[in-house]
Design an enzyme around this catalytic site. Structure first.
Site, PDB file in Angstrom:
ATOM      1  N   GLU B 209     -14.667  -6.214 -56.040  1.00 31.97           N
ATOM      2  CA  GLU B 209     -14.402  -7.638 -56.215  1.00 31.97           C
ATOM      3  C   GLU B 209     -13.123  -7.999 -55.502  1.00 31.97           C
ATOM      4  O   GLU B 209     -12.369  -7.143 -55.045  1.00 31.97           O
ATOM      5  CB  GLU B 209     -14.375  -8.006 -57.702  1.00 31.97           C
ATOM      6  CG  GLU B 209     -13.426  -7.183 -58.539  1.00 31.97           C
ATOM      7  CD  GLU B 209     -13.717  -7.302 -60.040  1.00 31.97           C
ATOM      8  OE1 GLU B 209     -12.749  -7.538 -60.790  1.00 31.97           O
ATOM      9  OE2 GLU B 209     -14.874  -7.156 -60.456  1.00 31.97           O
ATOM     10  N   HIS B 246     -10.982 -11.202 -64.901  1.00 29.23           N
ATOM     11  CA  HIS B 246     -10.432  -9.900 -64.556  1.00 29.23           C
ATOM     12  C   HIS B 246      -9.012 -10.136 -64.056  1.00 29.23           C
ATOM     13  O   HIS B 246      -8.820 -10.755 -63.022  1.00 29.23           O
ATOM     14  CB  HIS B 246     -11.261  -9.230 -63.452  1.00 29.23           C
ATOM     15  CG  HIS B 246     -12.290  -8.306 -64.001  1.00 29.23           C
ATOM     16  ND1 HIS B 246     -13.250  -7.706 -63.217  1.00 29.23           N
ATOM     17  CD2 HIS B 246     -12.509  -7.849 -65.248  1.00 29.23           C
ATOM     18  CE1 HIS B 246     -14.013  -6.946 -63.985  1.00 29.23           C
ATOM     19  NE2 HIS B 246     -13.593  -7.017 -65.206  1.00 29.23           N
TER      20      HIS B 246
END
Lengths: 369, 294
Positions: B209, B246
């Site tokens: 990511e 996150h």
């Protein structure tokens, strides 16, 4: 904990033995200052100087009109407070910061010879401070050379950097930045500005209470209350998803299909708490009046039927005419039971993620599912 | 030959008496993961599902020869739990807990490295070698056995990958979730060589990511791998400057974005996909063309 404002950062610096100009919050501090001063808006963003957020005043006692003008002309984020401090003449402006390097997995010291407004133009040096190595012996030489300092000032900068690092670790910061770090004609180092970001998961609180923000983002505050993570975009398709990675991937899919992301929610910890938080999250999202709500959860530890029941609760509380188009994709533990629970609501339902995104985009365009 | 955990691991759960720890224990026993002990300070002498609970990791190891730990304790107890586990002799650790202070994550990661201990996480959804050992929150029934290695920062995206593999009649050799925090132990560059050396892994799925440089570093390893790799990066369209859950998924520089990572991965020979839903097909195709079993 919010990002610290300049005056709060400077309070931490002072406590760490790092000099700052004499100053305090307007209007009280003005009474204690004489001579040329500077008034500064206290906002959680940078680039204040370029936008008229930092102004000189000849005399703090008569600065009222300057403060009013600055506030009325300030184009940026809502001002939390005004800070007034003595104006300090410096010969040089340096850059000094301690940050976290996630790839080196340790704090790093960043130092540049040209601080100030255009610090990105210069090329700062980076010195890792590894937990097993501690303060590296060569740091002082590196700082001296990189900042083009003589040995005496070089030693002082090194000492100041050590204090900054100590404060960084003591207060569990993600960033402590002094830009600019001023060097006066008589060799004094003084922090002219400060930026501090504290780890949201920090164990300890700061040695002083951080004033609650008058202009805190209500969306982010509400997300915190509901134990979810959120980002507010201005598109038509809201997404409520289990997990940060899946949320990002869903946003990618929707955007690639031509859809516009709206309110984005990662259910996170709310999946494991009282279902009330999921119910309130759905209501909160609906409050932003999206055209479509895409609900996407794939549960391996939590239970789909529990989450479905919480969603059902939310829509029972929302008048039918206030419902947007709803697409539900649920997978994992008790997915069949979850589907059963939502059946009476006649949402567009599928277990296929591609299909769910395609349908959401179609519904947003005004099509039928 | 699995990587990290297998049927010979001797597993203890730190935090076994908590709700999550207890659930993991139940699952492990139901599906045959070799759970041998639990540790919760103050609850020594108790049992959870027939598994003995100890006050200290050292006592648990002495009694059961445990060598692997799953940590599911409150975030502020993680630092203590990791140091105690490593000092006791644990060789592989999965930190399931999230919300660990980053400065403490830095210290436990360094401590594990110095002791040669494999540390996954913090905030790791776990590690599972299906049919052998499950130290993750994935439900065993949803993890088909097979020959595809999966390594992912995101737990929830690993679920999607497994669903995609299952649809193609494939399964996983080992699934490793690295966690989404900015500072974690085991990284892509640590897992990839293990999959490359594993005779039971024919292809790898890498799920990264935005944020940090871990995938760019991974690309350098992939360049020299014979095992084919399918790579996906989440967050191509993530709104700039916002934390999307996150803590690590925050772009701070131009090199941290998805495009730079995808480019590096493609150049290294990885097969990049831009939709997570394409993973099953992509792996199936790679395995067909590489002539391996899958």
């Amino acid at each position: 904990m919010p990002d610290l404002l300049e005056y709060e950062a400077k309070e931490l610096f002072r406590r760490a033995g790092i000099a700052t100009p004499r100053g305090g919050l307007w209007p009280d501090a003005a009474e204690k200052l004489t001579g040329p001063a500077v008034i500064k808006v206290q906002v959680p963003e940078g680039g204040r100087g370029k936008r008229g957020g930092i102004r000189p005043v000849p005399n703090p006692a008569t600065a009222q009109v300057y403060v009013e003008r600055m506030l009325s002309e300030w184009p940026g984020a809502p001002v939390e407070a005004v800070y007034v401090e003595e104006q300090v003449q410096v010969e040089r402006e340096l850059y000094l910061a301690v940050s976290l390097d996630r790839d080196q997995r340790c704090p790093v010291l960043i130092a540049g010879a040209e601080g100030g407004i255009d610090v990105e133009e210069s090329r700062p040096v980076t010195i890792p401070i590894h937990p097993l190595g501690g303060w590296p012996p060569y740091a002082e030489r590196r700082l001296q050379t990189a900042l083009r300092l003589g040995p005496e000032i070089g030693a002082q900068v090194s000492e100041l950097a050590r204090r900054l690092l100590a404060a960084f670790q003591a207060h569990e910061a993600e960033l402590m930045e002094i830009n600019p770090l001023g060097l006066t004609a008589d060799g004094q180092l003084i922090a002219l500005d400060g930026k501090v970001i504290i780890d949201p998961s920090a164990r300890r609180s700061l040695p002083f209470a951080v004033a609650p923000r008058q202009h805190a983002d209500p969306f982010l505050e509400r997300c915190k209350e509901l134990f979810v993570n959120g980002a507010l975009c201005d598109g038509e398709i809201a997404m409520i998803v289990s997990g940060a990675g899946l949320l990002m991937a869903t946003v990618d899919l929707i955007t690639d299909l031509g859809g516009s992301p709206g309110v984005l929610i990662d259910l996170g910890a709310a999946l494991f708490k009282d279902p009330f938080y999921v119910t309130e999250t759905v209501k909160m999202v609906n409050g932003y009046k999206p055209k479509v709500i895409l609900i996407n959860y794939n549960l391996q530890l939590a239970l789909c039927d529990r989450i479905a029941a919480a969603i059902a609760e939310a829509f029972r509380a929302i008048p039918r005419e206030d419902w947007p188009a709803v697409v539900v994709r649920q997978k994992g533990n008790a997915a069949d039971e979850g589907a059963e629970i939502l059946l009476p609501f006649h949402f567009t339902s599928t277990t296929d993620l591609d299909e769910a995104c395609r349908l959401a985009v179609e519904l947003a365009r005004g099509g039928k599912a | 030959m699995a990587i990290a955990v297998d049927e010979y691991s001797r597993i203890l759960i730190q935090g076994i008496t908590g709700a999550t720890g207890r659930t993991f224990a139940q699952r492990m026993l139901r599906h045959g993961t070799p759970l041998v002990a639990g540790v919760t300070p103050g609850k020594g002498g108790q049992q959870v599902e027939g598994i003995p609970v100890f006050d200290f990791v050292a006592d648990a190891i002495e009694a059961t020869d445990a060598d692997t730990a799953l940590i599911s304790v409150p975030p502020l107890a993680v630092h203590d739990a990791v140091i105690e586990a490593i000092d006791g002799g644990i060789r592989t650790i999965v930190i399931y807990s999230e919300g660990v202070p980053v400065h403490e994550a830095i210290r436990v990661v360094a401590y594990a490295q110095a002791h040669g201990v494999k540390l996954f996480g913090p905030n790791s959804a776990g590690v599972i070698t299906p049919g052998k050992a499950n130290l993750s929150d994935l439900n065993d029934v949803n993890v088909p056995m097979g020959r595809v290695g999966v390594v992912s920062k995101s737990g929830t995206l690993s679920y999607e990958v497994l669903g995609g593999l299952k649809e193609q009649g494939m399964g996983a050799s080992t699934v490793c979730c690295l966690g989404g925090d900015p500072v974690t132990g085991i990284r892509f560059v640590d897992v990839l060589p293990l999959f490359e050396a594993d005779p039971d892994t024919d292809a790898v799925v890498l799920v990264g990511e935005i944020g940090g440089q871990a995938e760019v570093a991974a690309a350098r390893v992939i360049r020299n791998m014979r095992t084919p790799v399918v790579a996906f990066i989440a967050g191509r369209h993530a709104p700039a400057g916002k934390r999307m859950g996150h803590a690590g998924a925050l772009i701070s520089g131009s090199l941290d974005g998805a495009d730079a990572k995808l480019e590096a991965l493609a150049e290294s020979g990885a097969h990049v996909i831009t939709r997570i839903t394409d993973v099953g097909h992509a792996v199936a195709q790679l395995i067909r063309t590489s002539g391996r079993a899958g």
